[in-house]
Scaffold this active site. Sequence first.
Site, PDB file in Angstrom:
ATOM      1  CD  GLU A   1     -18.485 -21.368 -20.404  1.00  0.00           C
ATOM      2  OE1 GLU A   1     -17.538 -20.526 -19.658  1.00  0.00           O
ATOM      3  OE2 GLU A   1     -19.134 -20.715 -20.498  1.00  0.00           O
TER       4      GLU A   1
ATOM      5  CG  ASN B   1     -24.043 -24.779 -21.493  1.00  0.00           C
ATOM      6  OD1 ASN B   1     -25.117 -24.726 -22.908  1.00  0.00           O
ATOM      7  ND2 ASN B   1     -24.287 -23.497 -20.764  1.00  0.00           N
TER       8      ASN B   1
ATOM      9  CG  HIS C   1     -22.734 -16.237 -26.211  1.00  0.00           C
ATOM     10  ND1 HIS C   1     -23.820 -16.093 -25.642  1.00  0.00           N
ATOM     11  CD2 HIS C   1     -22.841 -17.569 -24.980  1.00  0.00           C
ATOM     12  CE1 HIS C   1     -23.942 -16.110 -24.030  1.00  0.00           C
ATOM     13  NE2 HIS C   1     -23.280 -17.233 -23.725  1.00  0.00           N
TER      14      HIS C   1
ATOM     15  CD  GLU D   1     -24.984 -19.749 -21.383  1.00  0.00           C
ATOM     16  OE1 GLU D   1     -24.002 -19.205 -21.489  1.00  0.00           O
ATOM     17  OE2 GLU D   1     -24.370 -20.582 -20.532  1.00  0.00           O
TER      18      GLU D   1
ATOM     19  CG  ASP E   1     -25.631 -13.096 -25.946  1.00  0.00           C
ATOM     20  OD1 ASP E   1     -25.375 -13.892 -26.928  1.00  0.00           O
ATOM     21  OD2 ASP E   1     -26.030 -12.935 -25.486  1.00  0.00           O
TER      22      ASP E   1
HETATM   23  O1  G3I Z   1     -25.459  -7.604 -10.125  1.00  0.00           O
HETATM   24  C1  G3I Z   1     -25.517  -7.256  -8.652  1.00  0.00           C
HETATM   25  C2  G3I Z   1     -24.688  -6.619  -8.472  1.00  0.00           C
HETATM   26  O2  G3I Z   1     -26.258  -6.189  -7.525  1.00  0.00           O
HETATM   27  C3  G3I Z   1     -23.541  -5.987  -7.444  1.00  0.00           C
HETATM   28  O3  G3I Z   1     -23.521  -4.941  -6.806  1.00  0.00           O
HETATM   29  C4  G3I Z   1     -22.051  -6.574  -7.927  1.00  0.00           C
HETATM   30  C5  G3I Z   1     -21.220  -6.096  -7.391  1.00  0.00           C
HETATM   31  O4  G3I Z   1     -21.108  -7.487  -7.036  1.00  0.00           O
HETATM   32  O5  G3I Z   1     -22.082  -7.106  -9.054  1.00  0.00           O
HETATM   33  C6  G3I Z   1     -23.232  -7.569 -10.040  1.00  0.00           C
HETATM   34  O6  G3I Z   1     -23.116  -8.602 -10.220  1.00  0.00           O
HETATM   35  C7  G3I Z   1     -22.863  -9.087 -11.368  1.00  0.00           C
HETATM   36  C8  G3I Z   1     -24.046  -9.832 -11.841  1.00  0.00           C
HETATM   37  O7  G3I Z   1     -22.933  -9.961 -13.732  1.00  0.00           O
HETATM   38  C9  G3I Z   1     -24.863  -9.109 -12.704  1.00  0.00           C
HETATM   39  O8  G3I Z   1     -24.780  -8.200 -13.412  1.00  0.00           O
HETATM   40  C10 G3I Z   1     -21.550 -10.632 -11.557  1.00  0.00           C
HETATM   41  O9  G3I Z   1     -20.451  -9.182 -11.053  1.00  0.00           O
HETATM   42  C11 G3I Z   1     -20.541 -10.631 -12.740  1.00  0.00           C
HETATM   43  O10 G3I Z   1     -19.643 -11.068 -12.355  1.00  0.00           O
HETATM   44  C12 G3I Z   1     -22.186 -10.983 -13.621  1.00  0.00           C
HETATM   45  O11 G3I Z   1     -22.410 -11.913 -14.779  1.00  0.00           O
HETATM   46  C13 G3I Z   1     -23.047 -12.896 -15.745  1.00  0.00           C
HETATM   47  C14 G3I Z   1     -21.375 -13.832 -16.609  1.00  0.00           C
HETATM   48  O12 G3I Z   1     -21.956 -14.314 -16.451  1.00  0.00           O
HETATM   49  C15 G3I Z   1     -20.656 -13.944 -15.239  1.00  0.00           C
HETATM   50  O13 G3I Z   1     -19.096 -14.897 -15.592  1.00  0.00           O
HETATM   51  C16 G3I Z   1     -23.514 -11.968 -16.205  1.00  0.00           C
HETATM   52  O14 G3I Z   1     -24.041 -11.841 -15.603  1.00  0.00           O
HETATM   53  C17 G3I Z   1     -23.841 -13.346 -16.639  1.00  0.00           C
HETATM   54  O15 G3I Z   1     -24.621 -13.204 -17.767  1.00  0.00           O
HETATM   55  C18 G3I Z   1     -22.893 -14.853 -17.214  1.00  0.00           C
HETATM   56  O16 G3I Z   1     -23.477 -15.509 -18.509  1.00  0.00           O
HETATM   57  C19 G3I Z   1     -22.498 -16.579 -18.823  1.00  0.00           C
HETATM   58  C20 G3I Z   1     -23.091 -18.747 -18.829  1.00  0.00           C
HETATM   59  O17 G3I Z   1     -22.867 -18.071 -16.703  1.00  0.00           O
HETATM   60  C21 G3I Z   1     -22.521 -19.221 -19.183  1.00  0.00           C
HETATM   61  N1  G3I Z   1     -21.592 -18.478 -20.572  1.00  0.00           N
HETATM   62  C22 G3I Z   1     -20.980 -17.018 -20.613  1.00  0.00           C
HETATM   63  C23 G3I Z   1     -22.636 -16.062 -19.823  1.00  0.00           C
HETATM   64  C24 G3I Z   1     -21.338 -14.883 -20.559  1.00  0.00           C
HETATM   65  O18 G3I Z   1     -20.504 -14.691 -19.822  1.00  0.00           O
END
Ligand code: G3I
Length: 479
Positions: A173, A216, A252, A281, A283
């Site tokens: 990105e 990517n 997406h 990715e 969805d």
């Molecule tokens: O799971 C933890 C939890 O245990 C913890 O207590 C909490 C507090 O810190 O955080 C939780 O983690 C979160 C994680 O997702 C799991 O749910 C993070 O805060 C959160 O920021 C994270 O978001 C991820 C996001 O990227 C961040 O930008 C998403 O899971 C993930 O699917 C998403 O993936 C991105 C790709 O990497 C790049 N392209 C876009 C895509 C969608 O946004």
Amino acid sequence: MISYSLRNRPGPSRRRRSGLRIAIAAGTAGAVAAIGLMATAGSAHAVGTLGNAAAAQGRYFGTAVAAGHLGETAYTNALDAEFGAVTPENEMKWDTIEANQNSFNFGPGDQIVAHAQSQNMKIRGHTLVWYSQLPGWVSGLSASALQSAMNNHITQVMTHYKGEIYAWDVVNEAFQDGGSGARRSSPFQDKLGSGYIETAFRTARAADPNAKLCYNDYNTDGVNAKSTAVYNMVKDFKARGVPIDCVGFQGHFNPQSPVPGDFQANLQRFADLGVDVQMTEVDVAGSGTAQANNYTTIVKGCLAVSRCTGITVWGVTDKYSWRSGDTPLLLDGNYQKKASYNAVLAALGSGGGTSGGTSAGTSSGTSSGTSSGTSAGTSSGTSSGTTGGTGGSCTAAVTAGSQWSDRYNLNVTVSGSTNWTVTANIPYPEKVLSTWNISATYPNAQQLVAKPNGSGNNWGLTIQKNGSTTWPTFTCTTS
Ligand code: G3I
């Protein structure tokens, strides 16, 4: 509910497996197909699963995986039965692996690698250089220190996983949305200039010469200003011998922004530059036929481009999707196959294509009483919302979690009831990015409805700031 039986295929050791992976990465599409089929011989699900159907076409079909869910039997069974490749959803990002400079935490990533290897799955590495999920110390560095830190991060991470990763998203990105075609502002871009991308790829090639190196991005799935900017960069890299092997298209989609009509043509123009292309990715927000048709277009478009080597969906089940309220995946929250699953299998050429799956989605439930929830300020403090309902009263206490430049976490603890519903009204233009430990639904873009999912009363959410840090208001009701 579908019950999956695990494949009974003891895998070779991690080191032996490394050799196999190098062979796969270096092999032809035909060789990949042969290995994929061979690996599943004797399995109860050798025919008809997504991974095997794709392997028969010389492609992989993968999913994003979260290490934290691998202990859930239904999750792991569905993963192992259906998919031939994995991408760690968060576990190989900079803020997990190198939260503190030069101190590396490979544990969660290793967990996914070990599981994938035990199931003969390919592994995509995601991601080495990205402006998001970047620890604060990185943006505080001077230009020369940042250059060293970036090269060190790439080298350390790729060396740790050397021989085990099929393809790395080296840079993620890096381009702005919209029509400018410009690079996105980031610590890397702002301090090192556009040359950081080339440096990252050269450093990556030196660290693991057998891994495919990908760029990517999202909103690049059709021919548009952003994808053309990426195209021009790849063309330039190929012309100058900068090492790049593949381009990842995240995929997406939603009803307002479905798979574009020139999707296949866009993949083809990149492939014609001499790189592999991959859907990385995928969805699709929605349900039923509309969602299934988008998935069909993606699969058929990829299969029509000989250098489209595989498709990865961004999660196993709707319930753990980063946007679960959009029900964007192939298996619903109960691991039921959706119409979109059947459409994908049919498009891969080995399914009957019959629909009949159910899509996920829960109602927001009933509640009574009036809200007394209050929000509290901006980036710190506490907030709570309490309301009496027919089942008694409950309170949602909210505290600040981690914060980044682009997003912040809130932690919520519900007390007074185990049968609660918490409604969060999200101030525009903020947006919920992800949640944990709840069943989440989204009646509209600015509202999250949270219910217990069996994980207890402590849950949380990540909010994308979009320029604002005002907390949502929370209302707790019982039923
Ligand atoms: O799971 C933890 C939890 O245990 C913890 O207590 C909490 C507090 O810190 O955080 C939780 O983690 C979160 C994680 O997702 C799991 O749910 C993070 O805060 C959160 O920021 C994270 O978001 C991820 C996001 O990227 C961040 O930008 C998403 O899971 C993930 O699917 C998403 O993936 C991105 C790709 O990497 C790049 N392209 C876009 C895509 C969608 O946004």
